[in-house]
Design an enzyme around this catalytic site. Sequence first.
Site, PDB file in Angstrom:
ATOM      1  N   ARG A   9      13.989  -5.007  23.566  1.00 34.83           N
ATOM      2  CA  ARG A   9      13.790  -4.022  24.862  1.00 34.83           C
ATOM      3  C   ARG A   9      13.364  -4.443  25.894  1.00 34.83           C
ATOM      4  NH1 ARG A   9       9.858  -0.339  21.854  1.00 34.83           N
ATOM      5  NH2 ARG A   9       9.140  -2.412  21.221  1.00 34.83           N
ATOM      6  N   ASN A  30      13.390   1.810  20.272  1.00 30.40           N
ATOM      7  CA  ASN A  30      13.720   1.577  18.658  1.00 30.40           C
ATOM      8  C   ASN A  30      13.996   2.809  18.091  1.00 30.40           C
ATOM      9  OD1 ASN A  30      13.612  -1.497  18.984  1.00 30.40           O
ATOM     10  ND2 ASN A  30      11.509  -1.422  18.328  1.00 30.40           N
TER      11      ASN A  30
END
Length: 89
Positions: free
Chosen positions: A18, A36
């Site tokens: 990320r 996520n």
Amino acid sequence: MERKHMKVYGTVQGVGFRYYTQKIAKKYSLVGTVQNVEDYVEIYAQGEAQSLEQFINEVKNGASPASKVESYDVEDVDVDHSLQKFKTI
């Protein structure tokens, strides 16, 4: 201006994916989110078509050094004019 919804599967959680995705998005002046979700990472990215194409290519090749993308899905979604930056959720 275009907006894409991307789901990325593989070794993409717990490996800095990320963070690197956000870094790549900023490189291409994109706005949106990365998070996520269950067993994949979900990305909404918005910007110019060429920038989005380059962003998707970098993400699918493994945004972080420790990640391994096994598969991904990309679809067009409606542009969201309220977005102002790219952030990790």
